[in-house]
Design a protein around this motif. Structure first.
Motif, PDB file in Angstrom:
ATOM      1  N   SER A 120      53.103  49.338  37.315  1.00  9.62           N
ATOM      2  CA  SER A 120      52.591  48.633  38.495  1.00  9.62           C
ATOM      3  C   SER A 120      53.714  48.340  39.476  1.00  9.62           C
ATOM      4  O   SER A 120      54.876  48.186  39.074  1.00  9.62           O
ATOM      5  N   THR A 128      39.943  40.256  44.825  1.00  9.14           N
ATOM      6  CA  THR A 128      40.768  40.396  43.634  1.00  9.14           C
ATOM      7  C   THR A 128      40.764  41.844  43.131  1.00  9.14           C
ATOM      8  O   THR A 128      39.814  42.592  43.353  1.00  9.14           O
ATOM      9  N   THR A 129      41.822  42.229  42.443  1.00  6.64           N
ATOM     10  CA  THR A 129      42.025  43.615  42.028  1.00  6.64           C
ATOM     11  C   THR A 129      40.830  44.190  41.285  1.00  6.64           C
ATOM     12  O   THR A 129      40.374  45.299  41.558  1.00  6.64           O
ATOM     13  N   TYR A 145      37.874  45.485  43.335  1.00 10.11           N
ATOM     14  CA  TYR A 145      38.064  46.830  43.892  1.00 10.11           C
ATOM     15  C   TYR A 145      37.662  47.875  42.845  1.00 10.11           C
ATOM     16  O   TYR A 145      36.947  48.826  43.131  1.00 10.11           O
ATOM     17  N   PHE A 198      46.912  49.898  47.180  1.00 12.62           N
ATOM     18  CA  PHE A 198      46.380  48.891  48.095  1.00 12.62           C
ATOM     19  C   PHE A 198      47.062  49.030  49.458  1.00 12.62           C
ATOM     20  O   PHE A 198      48.294  49.064  49.545  1.00 12.62           O
ATOM     21  N   CYS A 251      42.010  50.508  50.721  1.00 11.67           N
ATOM     22  CA  CYS A 251      42.413  50.792  49.347  1.00 11.67           C
ATOM     23  C   CYS A 251      41.956  52.191  48.972  1.00 11.67           C
ATOM     24  O   CYS A 251      40.897  52.654  49.428  1.00 11.67           O
TER      25      CYS A 251
END
Length: 250
Positions: free
Chosen positions: A112, A176-177, A180, A205, A241
């Protein structure tokens, strides 16, 4: 005498039946939640967690994430997730993760990319402002490709509109992640999940999605079992995104 803290953090999560999907598998969304939570624990225990950054006017945001499954099955009763910082540059940190089950079997790897931004101006913060961060960099990475650039789809199929609501927001007051990822995974029919699994998921993102915004999500198949998905604003089509999803046969 204070004991020197390790650069690697390992967190154990117990998996309950209610956390599983219709195939009794741990969903990708849950795995990603655990990865992010582990990263937060690692940072907090070493003095640069999100609450520490809030005190000086900054916050962490996820810029990119890549997750690769080692096995087509994901049926752990416990997850052992280890994470460490592999690289730090002026604006980003790059993290590695390994995920094993309760028997020590490797089931996934991830990398990440994180940035620190100002809470008010949303501008990037130079990481040299975060005292003590560099001493926790290991310099070693797991053996998967890091999250990188993802080309925009040339033609979008299965356009699905949605609006950002209260339950979509995180501590940074943006989408929030996992929300998505959920939107992207819901583009595919349930029958695909019976026959295939997501072997690699990579997300990039581009811009925050905020409360009340109207958005849409779509996908394009760029090669057999490889898809690009994209979320953009409506009607301006401002890109927010993208993700690249590679499926494997069960």
């Amino acid at each position: 005498m204070n004991q020197e803290i390790s650069n690697i953090e390992t967190v154990v999560f117990r998996i309950e039946d209610f956390m599983l999907d219709f195939r009794a598998q741990l969903p990708l969304t849950s795995l990603i939640n655990y990865l992010i939570h582990t990263a937060g624990i690692h940072a907090s225990r070493r003095g640069f967690g999100i609450h520490t950054l809030h005190e000086i006017g900054y916050t962490w945001v996820l810029s990119g994430l890549a997750v690769e499954r080692v096995s087509p099955t994901m049926e752990p009763r416990a997850l052992h997730i280890s994470t460490w910082i592999e690289e730090i540059n002026r604006l980003f940190t790059l993290r590695s993760f390994t995920v094993t089950d309760e028997h020590g079997n490797l089931i996934a790897k991830a990398r990440s990319r994180w940035a620190a931004i100002g809470i008010e101006d949303r501008k990037p913060c130079g990481l040299d402002k975060l005292e003590g961060l560099t001493k926790h960099c290991c310099g070693n990475a797991v053996d998967i490709a890091a999250p990188g650039r993802i080309a925009s789809p040339e033609s979008c199929l299965r356009l699905e509109p949605f609006c950002v609501k209260y339950s979509d927001l995180d501590i940074n007051r943006h989408l929030t992640t996992v929300k998505y990822v959920e939107r992207m995974m819901d583009l595919f029919e349930v029958e695909r999940y019976d026959t295939y699994y997501i072997r690699r998921f990579e997300i990039l993102f581009l811009k925050e999605c905020l409360y009340g915004e109207e958005l849409s999500v779509c996908y394009e198949e760029i090669s057999p079992d490889t898809y690009i998905t994209e979320i953009k604003s409506v009607p301006s089509e401002d890109k927010r995104c993208r993700a690249k999803i590679i499926w494997g046969k069960r």
